[in-house]
Scaffold this motif. Structure first.
Motif, PDB file in Angstrom:
ATOM      1  N   ASN A 280       0.826  -1.203   0.000  1.00 56.02           N
ATOM      2  CA  ASN A 280       0.000   0.000   0.000  1.00 56.02           C
ATOM      3  C   ASN A 280       0.858   1.250   0.000  1.00 56.02           C
ATOM      4  N   THR A 281       1.952   1.223   0.780  1.00 53.73           N
ATOM      5  CA  THR A 281       2.881   2.359   0.787  1.00 53.73           C
ATOM      6  C   THR A 281       3.433   2.603  -0.604  1.00 53.73           C
ATOM      7  N   LYS A 282       3.849   1.544  -1.268  1.00 50.08           N
ATOM      8  CA  LYS A 282       4.396   1.639  -2.617  1.00 50.08           C
ATOM      9  C   LYS A 282       3.349   2.171  -3.593  1.00 50.08           C
ATOM     10  N   TYR A 283       2.132   1.662  -3.493  1.00 48.18           N
ATOM     11  CA  TYR A 283       1.055   2.117  -4.376  1.00 48.18           C
ATOM     12  C   TYR A 283       0.819   3.619  -4.233  1.00 48.18           C
ATOM     13  N   CYS A 284       0.720   4.082  -2.989  1.00 48.86           N
ATOM     14  CA  CYS A 284       0.447   5.506  -2.749  1.00 48.86           C
ATOM     15  C   CYS A 284       1.596   6.389  -3.250  1.00 48.86           C
ATOM     16  N   LEU A 285       2.829   5.964  -3.026  1.00 52.67           N
ATOM     17  CA  LEU A 285       3.975   6.740  -3.504  1.00 52.67           C
ATOM     18  C   LEU A 285       4.012   6.780  -5.029  1.00 52.67           C
ATOM     19  N   CYS A 286       3.672   5.670  -5.660  1.00 51.08           N
ATOM     20  CA  CYS A 286       3.627   5.647  -7.131  1.00 51.08           C
ATOM     21  C   CYS A 286       2.559   6.596  -7.654  1.00 51.08           C
ATOM     22  N   GLN A 287       1.424   6.685  -6.951  1.00 49.91           N
ATOM     23  CA  GLN A 287       0.376   7.618  -7.363  1.00 49.91           C
ATOM     24  C   GLN A 287       0.851   9.061  -7.226  1.00 49.91           C
ATOM     25  N   MET A 288       1.651   9.327  -6.213  1.00 45.51           N
ATOM     26  CA  MET A 288       2.196  10.677  -6.043  1.00 45.51           C
ATOM     27  C   MET A 288       3.177  11.008  -7.168  1.00 45.51           C
ATOM     28  N   LEU A 289       3.998  10.058  -7.543  1.00 46.04           N
ATOM     29  CA  LEU A 289       5.016  10.308  -8.570  1.00 46.04           C
ATOM     30  C   LEU A 289       4.406  10.507  -9.952  1.00 46.04           C
ATOM     31  N   ARG A 290       3.411   9.703 -10.280  1.00 43.81           N
ATOM     32  CA  ARG A 290       2.723   9.780 -11.571  1.00 43.81           C
ATOM     33  C   ARG A 290       3.692   9.799 -12.748  1.00 43.81           C
ATOM     34  N   GLU A 291       3.856  10.966 -13.412  1.00 49.94           N
ATOM     35  CA  GLU A 291       4.692  11.026 -14.615  1.00 49.94           C
ATOM     36  C   GLU A 291       6.173  10.808 -14.323  1.00 49.94           C
ATOM     37  N   GLN A 292       6.565  10.894 -13.068  1.00 49.73           N
ATOM     38  CA  GLN A 292       7.968  10.675 -12.716  1.00 49.73           C
ATOM     39  C   GLN A 292       8.308   9.196 -12.499  1.00 49.73           C
ATOM     40  N   LEU A 293       7.329   8.316 -12.701  1.00 48.34           N
ATOM     41  CA  LEU A 293       7.578   6.893 -12.510  1.00 48.34           C
ATOM     42  C   LEU A 293       8.597   6.332 -13.490  1.00 48.34           C
ATOM     43  N   GLU A 294       8.779   6.998 -14.638  1.00 50.59           N
ATOM     44  CA  GLU A 294       9.738   6.510 -15.632  1.00 50.59           C
ATOM     45  C   GLU A 294      11.151   7.003 -15.378  1.00 50.59           C
ATOM     46  N   THR A 295      11.330   7.830 -14.364  1.00 48.71           N
ATOM     47  CA  THR A 295      12.678   8.262 -14.004  1.00 48.71           C
ATOM     48  C   THR A 295      13.398   7.096 -13.332  1.00 48.71           C
ATOM     49  N   PRO A 296      14.734   7.132 -13.259  1.00 50.37           N
ATOM     50  CA  PRO A 296      15.460   6.040 -12.584  1.00 50.37           C
ATOM     51  C   PRO A 296      14.977   5.794 -11.162  1.00 50.37           C
ATOM     52  N   GLN A 297      14.733   6.880 -10.425  1.00 48.27           N
ATOM     53  CA  GLN A 297      14.276   6.732  -9.049  1.00 48.27           C
ATOM     54  C   GLN A 297      12.866   6.131  -9.016  1.00 48.27           C
ATOM     55  N   GLY A 298      12.001   6.568  -9.957  1.00 50.33           N
ATOM     56  CA  GLY A 298      10.652   6.027 -10.030  1.00 50.33           C
ATOM     57  C   GLY A 298      10.649   4.543 -10.346  1.00 50.33           C
ATOM     58  N   LYS A 299      11.546   4.120 -11.236  1.00 53.38           N
ATOM     59  CA  LYS A 299      11.632   2.702 -11.579  1.00 53.38           C
ATOM     60  C   LYS A 299      12.101   1.867 -10.395  1.00 53.38           C
ATOM     61  N   LYS A 300      13.018   2.418  -9.600  1.00 57.15           N
ATOM     62  CA  LYS A 300      13.470   1.706  -8.405  1.00 57.15           C
ATOM     63  C   LYS A 300      12.321   1.548  -7.410  1.00 57.15           C
ATOM     64  N   LEU A 301      11.530   2.595  -7.267  1.00 61.10           N
ATOM     65  CA  LEU A 301      10.378   2.506  -6.378  1.00 61.10           C
ATOM     66  C   LEU A 301       9.419   1.434  -6.876  1.00 61.10           C
ATOM     67  N   HIS A 302       9.140   1.439  -8.164  1.00 60.78           N
ATOM     68  CA  HIS A 302       8.197   0.471  -8.732  1.00 60.78           C
ATOM     69  C   HIS A 302       8.685  -0.954  -8.534  1.00 60.78           C
ATOM     70  N   ALA A 303       9.996  -1.132  -8.493  1.00 62.46           N
ATOM     71  CA  ALA A 303      10.569  -2.468  -8.334  1.00 62.46           C
ATOM     72  C   ALA A 303      10.732  -2.879  -6.877  1.00 62.46           C
ATOM     73  N   ALA A 304      10.510  -1.963  -5.943  1.00 59.07           N
ATOM     74  CA  ALA A 304      10.732  -2.240  -4.521  1.00 59.07           C
ATOM     75  C   ALA A 304       9.848  -3.395  -4.049  1.00 59.07           C
ATOM     76  N   GLN A 305      10.433  -4.278  -3.257  1.00 57.38           N
ATOM     77  CA  GLN A 305       9.721  -5.446  -2.753  1.00 57.38           C
ATOM     78  C   GLN A 305       9.636  -5.471  -1.228  1.00 57.38           C
ATOM     79  N   SER A 306       9.973  -4.348  -0.585  1.00 57.35           N
ATOM     80  CA  SER A 306       9.884  -4.281   0.873  1.00 57.35           C
ATOM     81  C   SER A 306       9.848  -2.827   1.299  1.00 57.35           C
ATOM     82  N   SER A 307       9.429  -2.609   2.537  1.00 57.92           N
ATOM     83  CA  SER A 307       9.423  -1.249   3.080  1.00 57.92           C
ATOM     84  C   SER A 307      10.834  -0.690   3.135  1.00 57.92           C
TER      85      SER A 307
END
Length: 443
Positions: A280-307
């Motif tokens: 849920n934390t990851k989902y909410c952060l991804c919603q905040m990033l939106r268009e920045q999800l394709e940045t290197p940092q956004g991709k790392k967040l999308h790939a995160a598997q733990s808090s």
């Protein structure tokens, strides 16, 4: 409008809308921080809630509704007790009443979601599926209004014709509900379709109960001033915000939006504090990033598997107190207790923390109560050989910014022992003494 001693909604009020997977405790508290008046939990299904046991969580200071598999289905806390509306998915009046009675002492009101068009809701006869069964709507709402002491509301979508929509809302009004939220789209319409402000306005003019306008995030609501503009164009009593609040909860801040980096760190602090599940934390952060999800940092967040992986990407101000609290939880110990005194001669502070019947404190006195508590926590952590909140990614922009701030604070503080954010400056002086405020006990 005052309903059952609850200021449920009135002109100018703004509300964080119920959004699936979003209305968990960290997001709700963050919205309240920035000015939301009322917050809704995510839609929770009645059958799941009926399996839950109410548990007082003394470690987190929360009330948890826990399923047989020990999963927390709904978590709330005292701060939002008079602010949070429990939003339920139900297609049965008696089940809805049983759930409402289970949670009513811990929430401000009960809402039945009749607007969700998603299959997981409609296939069970809930959500937007209820719109085609006015008799069932009336039975559910009437049963709740008569059966509990808290205000009851519902959220609907508009029907294919204005006449049918008005007939439905008038029937809903007669059940005695405190307010009705209207998502100004039909059940087959999606966010890319324009919201029908004229229909919401017609509804507001047709009933005497408060109407909460919803659906304006995509086209109408970008900043705080847009909330009032949307309310006026719909003639509603208040405005419910979903996606715009999810993208940046400081939408409720009169002074303007806060930087996204700040919002994300504040959100993560709540996620850590209340043990929010990482998905849920990851989902909410991804919603905040939106268009920045394709940045290197956004991709790392999308790939995160733990808090932990998320924190490394977006480190909050992890303090020694937070580290100590987390350790106590894992060890199933009582949460740390801080006793702080102020020295009259120079108004400096010193704190003693008690963990598992042992007391820890620093020999130094600090300029603030907060810093004194952090110093005591550092002493305890070092004595136990535990991490103090340092983060591995020392090269990240957020860590660099934090270190700059810490250096500035360090210059202003004499005999500094510890810095905000958990980064140690000098090793604390550990002393043994005979008074309650100078003892360092080792287990």
């Amino acid at each position: 409008m005052i309903v059952n001693n609850l200021t449920l909604c009135y002109q100018g009020k703004v509300i964080l809308a119920p959004m699936v997977r979003v209305g968990t405790l960290p997001m709700r508290l963050l919205a309240l921080d920035y000015g939301a008046d009322i917050v809704y939990c995510e839609e929770l299904i009645d059958i799941k809630m009926l399996q839950c046991k109410r548990v007082v969580n003394e470690v987190l200071d929360t009330i948890d509704f826990v399923a047989p598999n020990e999963r927390v289905i709904f978590r709330t806390c005292e701060r939002e007790r008079n602010k949070v509306v429990f939003q339920m998915g139900s297609a049965d009046a008696e089940r809805a009443l049983a759930v409402a009675r289970l949670v009513e002492n811990d929430v401000a009101g009960i809402d039945i979601n009749m607007g969700c068009p998603k299959e997981y809701s409609t296939k069970g006869g809930m959500g937007a599926a209820l719109l085609s069964d006015p008799d069932k709507i009336e039975k559910i709402l009437s049963t709740l209004v008569k059966g509990i002491c808290k205000p009851v509301t519902c959220k609907i979508r508009i029907l294919p014709s204005l006449e049918d929509t008005l007939n439905l809302v008038k029937r809903i009004e007669r059940t005695g509900v405190a307010a009705i939220a209207v998502h100004g789209r039909k059940k087959e319409e999606r966010p890319q379709h324009p919201v029908h402000c004229d229909i919401i306005k017609a509804i507001a003019e047709a009933v005497s109960i408060p109407v909460i306008a919803n659906g304006g995030s995509h086209d109408h609501i970008k900043v705080y001033a847009d909330l009032e503009a949307f309310r006026q164009v719909t003639s509603a009593s208040s405005v419910m915000v979903g996606r715009a609040a999810m993208w940046n909860p400081s939408i409720f801040r009169k002074e303007g939006l806060q930087p996204l980096e700040k919002i994300m760190q504040e959100y993560i602090k709540y996620a850590v504090r209340y043990e929010n599940h990482y998905t849920n934390t990851k989902y909410c952060l991804c919603q905040m990033l939106r268009e920045q999800l394709e940045t290197p940092q956004g991709k790392k967040l999308h790939a995160a598997q733990s808090s932990q992986e998320i924190w490394r990407q977006y480190p909050p101000q992890i303090t020694p107190k937070m580290c100590l609290l987390e350790w106590c939880r894992k060890e199933k110990l009582a949460q740390p207790v801080y006793e702080t005194v102020q020295r009259p001669v120079d108004r400096l502070f010193r704190s003693v923390v008690t963990v598992s019947e042992h007391k820890y404190c620093s020999a130094l006195w600090d300029k603030s109560k907060k810093l004194a508590e952090q110093a005591a926590a550092i002493v305890c952590l070092r004595s136990l050989g535990l991490p103090e909140g340092k983060l591995d990614d020392a090269q990240s922009p957020l860590m660099h910014k934090r270190k700059v701030e810490e250096r500035e604070l360090c210059q202003d503080r004499e005999n500094e022992e510890t810095l905000p954010g958990g980064a140690p400056h000098k090793k604390p002086h550990l002393t043994l003494g005979t008074t309650n405020h100078s003892i360092l006990s080792r287990p």
